[in-house]
Design a protein around this motif. Structure first.
Motif, short mmCIF file in Angstrom:
data_model
loop_
_atom_site.label_atom_id
_atom_site.label_comp_id
_atom_site.label_asym_id
_atom_site.label_seq_id
_atom_site.Cartn_x
_atom_site.Cartn_y
_atom_site.Cartn_z
N VAL A 82 -44.07 95.34 14.20
CA VAL A 82 -43.85 95.00 15.24
C VAL A 82 -44.68 94.98 16.95
CG1 VAL A 82 -41.43 94.29 15.23
CG2 VAL A 82 -42.77 96.25 16.78
N GLU A 83 -45.76 94.36 17.68
CA GLU A 83 -46.41 94.20 18.36
C GLU A 83 -46.51 93.22 20.24
OE1 GLU A 83 -51.45 93.50 18.91
OE2 GLU A 83 -50.78 93.15 17.09
N TYR A 84 -46.57 94.14 20.55
CA TYR A 84 -46.20 93.31 22.20
C TYR A 84 -47.30 94.12 23.22
CZ TYR A 84 -42.93 97.08 22.42
OH TYR A 84 -42.54 98.57 22.22
N HIS A 85 -47.36 93.43 23.57
CA HIS A 85 -48.62 93.69 25.06
C HIS A 85 -48.14 92.86 26.48
CE1 HIS A 85 -50.40 95.57 22.35
NE2 HIS A 85 -50.88 94.55 21.45
N PRO A 86 -48.73 93.19 28.10
CA PRO A 86 -48.61 92.45 28.93
C PRO A 86 -49.03 91.13 27.97
CG PRO A 86 -49.73 94.44 29.58
CD PRO A 86 -49.52 94.48 27.45
N GLY A 87 -48.61 90.17 28.79
CA GLY A 87 -49.41 89.00 28.70
C GLY A 87 -50.62 88.68 29.97
N ASP A 88 -50.55 89.15 30.54
CA ASP A 88 -51.76 88.54 32.45
C ASP A 88 -53.09 89.05 31.77
OD1 ASP A 88 -51.60 90.99 32.20
OD2 ASP A 88 -50.37 90.95 34.95
N LEU A 89 -53.33 88.93 30.80
CA LEU A 89 -54.82 89.62 29.90
C LEU A 89 -56.51 88.80 30.14
CD1 LEU A 89 -53.01 91.23 26.61
CD2 LEU A 89 -53.95 92.16 28.61
N PRO A 90 -57.07 88.90 30.13
CA PRO A 90 -58.45 87.90 29.89
C PRO A 90 -58.02 87.55 28.44
CG PRO A 90 -59.22 89.97 29.73
CD PRO A 90 -57.69 90.22 30.20
N VAL A 91 -58.90 86.72 28.69
CA VAL A 91 -59.24 85.66 26.96
C VAL A 91 -59.92 87.00 26.27
CG1 VAL A 91 -60.45 83.94 25.77
CG2 VAL A 91 -59.52 83.43 28.34
N ILE A 115 -38.25 87.38 28.71
CA ILE A 115 -39.30 87.18 28.20
C ILE A 115 -39.81 86.24 28.96
CG2 ILE A 115 -38.80 85.33 26.73
CD1 ILE A 115 -41.62 87.58 26.04
N ASP A 116 -38.73 85.83 29.27
CA ASP A 116 -38.65 84.65 31.52
C ASP A 116 -39.64 85.31 31.72
OD1 ASP A 116 -36.53 85.89 31.13
OD2 ASP A 116 -35.18 85.01 32.58
N ALA A 117 -39.35 87.17 31.96
CA ALA A 117 -39.52 87.50 33.66
C ALA A 117 -40.41 88.59 33.58
CB ALA A 117 -38.18 87.99 34.37
N CYS A 118 -40.93 89.29 32.04
CA CYS A 118 -41.04 90.31 32.15
C CYS A 118 -43.00 90.48 31.36
CB CYS A 118 -40.96 91.29 30.40
SG CYS A 118 -41.06 90.67 28.94
N ARG A 119 -43.16 89.36 31.29
CA ARG A 119 -44.81 89.06 31.84
C ARG A 119 -45.55 89.59 30.70
NH1 ARG A 119 -46.67 90.19 37.31
NH2 ARG A 119 -48.67 89.07 36.91
N SER A 120 -45.49 89.15 29.20
CA SER A 120 -45.25 90.18 28.35
C SER A 120 -45.65 89.10 26.87
CB SER A 120 -44.51 91.28 27.61
OG SER A 120 -44.34 91.91 28.75
N TRP A 121 -46.14 89.59 25.83
CA TRP A 121 -46.07 88.70 24.35
C TRP A 121 -45.86 89.32 23.38
CZ3 TRP A 121 -49.17 89.86 20.59
CH2 TRP A 121 -50.91 89.79 20.71
N ALA A 122 -45.28 88.71 22.56
CA ALA A 122 -44.89 89.54 21.58
C ALA A 122 -45.19 88.73 20.37
CB ALA A 122 -43.01 90.21 21.10
N VAL A 123 -45.50 89.56 18.88
CA VAL A 123 -45.32 89.62 17.22
C VAL A 123 -44.19 89.94 16.72
CG1 VAL A 123 -48.09 90.35 17.31
CG2 VAL A 123 -47.10 88.61 15.93
N LEU A 124 -43.97 89.51 15.22
CA LEU A 124 -43.50 90.22 15.31
C LEU A 124 -43.39 89.40 13.95
CD1 LEU A 124 -39.11 89.32 15.58
CD2 LEU A 124 -40.94 91.14 16.95
N LYS A 125 -44.48 91.10 12.44
CA LYS A 125 -45.32 90.31 11.75
C LYS A 125 -44.48 90.49 9.83
CE LYS A 125 -48.87 92.26 14.44
NZ LYS A 125 -49.82 93.42 14.49
N ASN A 126 -44.99 89.92 9.32
CA ASN A 126 -44.33 89.95 8.39
C ASN A 126 -42.89 89.61 8.19
OD1 ASN A 126 -47.44 92.06 7.72
ND2 ASN A 126 -46.65 90.44 6.44
N ILE A 127 -42.38 88.69 8.85
CA ILE A 127 -40.73 88.64 8.83
C ILE A 127 -40.32 88.34 7.16
CG2 ILE A 127 -41.11 87.41 11.15
CD1 ILE A 127 -40.32 84.40 9.85
N GLU A 128 -40.92 87.99 6.44
CA GLU A 128 -40.50 87.88 5.30
C GLU A 128 -39.70 89.32 4.22
OE1 GLU A 128 -44.71 88.65 4.51
OE2 GLU A 128 -43.52 87.51 6.02
N GLN A 129 -40.08 90.47 5.05
CA GLN A 129 -39.45 91.76 4.73
C GLN A 129 -37.32 90.98 5.16
OE1 GLN A 129 -41.16 94.88 6.64
NE2 GLN A 129 -42.69 93.34 7.91
N ARG A 130 -37.26 90.41 5.38
CA ARG A 130 -35.72 89.86 5.51
C ARG A 130 -35.68 89.27 4.22
NH1 ARG A 130 -32.86 94.28 7.92
NH2 ARG A 130 -31.64 92.69 8.29
#
Length: 281
Positions: free
Chosen positions: A51-60, A81-96
């Motif tokens: 899992v990786e997640y960070h603030p969403g108000d980043l520069p390009v 996620i509607d209010a926390c101003r972030s983005w997240a990625v779940l990696k290798n979901i095929e583990q489940r």
């Protein structure tokens, strides 16, 4: 079982794969595994390294080492996620197993078109992206063949030509394939050369191997599913960059690996032999 990609979509994909970015359609609008709560539960069940997640108000453009923490857990990030101003990625979901089955359902619909061009479909992987309104995923590239399916909300992916040294110099490729970050150096004058592809629910976009891109989310929370695979060609391209890194460190100016359908096997085989001998550093 209902097909996710219809005949028109698979025909279009077959025409443009593997080098041309293009928009696709899909029918994966609602699925029990892809609700916000199911994704939050998945995020808490996956290993921390997936899992990786960070603030969403980043520069390009931003160095990965400079990306700050958002102060929340992964589960909190997704559930708010509607209010926390972030983005997240779940990696290798095929583990489940249930997510692995979903991934393979989608990829198997495209397998004939994939394998007709680039041979066996290797290392299938899935990624789920959850983004706050107006968040930014910075400028980067990825080593896989990739289709990003938009499920909820909207976003714009801006892609740049794969293999063009203006947008990702050989040194960036060589560094990435030796274990460095995938984020790239951004210049504002790149913008005019990008292809912006709008995505709404029911739409998808194909991203060629190592095509630089960034993604800006729309005004609502977004959920996207990325289905990826590798090929013998993509692995050879990666190893050819590895071999070029060794040549460059020895004072040479090697020619960049060719894009598909060019073969990069001579350099790839040389690099693999050196790697097996423990001589790649």
């Amino acid at each position: 079982m209902t097909r996710i990609f219809d005949d028109e979509t698979t025909t279009r994909f077959a025409k443009h794969y593997p080098e041309t970015p293009h928009r696709l359609n899909h029918h994966l609008r609602v699925h029990d595994l892809l609700t916000l709560e199911a994704i939050a539960d998945l995020s808490e069940a996956l290993p921390a390294g997936s899992v990786e997640y960070h603030p969403g108000d980043l520069p390009v453009g931003i160095d990965a080492a400079d990306v700050p923490d958002n102060g929340l857990s992964i589960g909190e990030t997704i559930r708010t996620i509607d209010a926390c101003r972030s983005w997240a990625v779940l990696k290798n979901i095929e583990q489940r197993p249930d997510y692995a089955a979903l991934l393979m359902q989608l990829l198997n619909e495209l397998r004939p078109a994939i394998e007709a061009k680039t041979g066996r479909m290797l290392r299938p992987q899935g990624f789920i992206f959850v983004s706050s309104p107006n968040s930014m995923t910075p400028y980067h590239f990825d080593p896989e063949h990739n289709i990003l399916l938009q499920l909820r909300g909207s976003k714009v992916m801006t892609q740049f030509p794969a293999g063009d040294a203006r947008f990702a110099p050989p040194s960036a490729h060589e560094a990435y394939h030796s274990g460095h970050q995938r984020n790239l150096v951004w210049r504002d004058d790149f913008q005019a050369s990008g292809t912006a592809i709008d995505l709404a629910p029911g739409q998808a976009v194909f991203v060629p191997v190592m095509a630089p891109h960034f993604v800006r989310n729309g005004p609502e929370p977004s959920i996207s599913l990325s289905i990826t695979w590798r090929s013998d060609w993509s692995f050879a391209e990666a190893d050819a960059h590895g071999f070029n890194r060794l040549l460059r460190s020895a004072g040479f100016e090697p020619k960049a690996p060719g894009r598909f359908p060019a073969s990069n096997k001579p350099k790839a085989y040389a690099y693999r032999a050196l790697r097996k001998a423990g001589l790649t550093g």
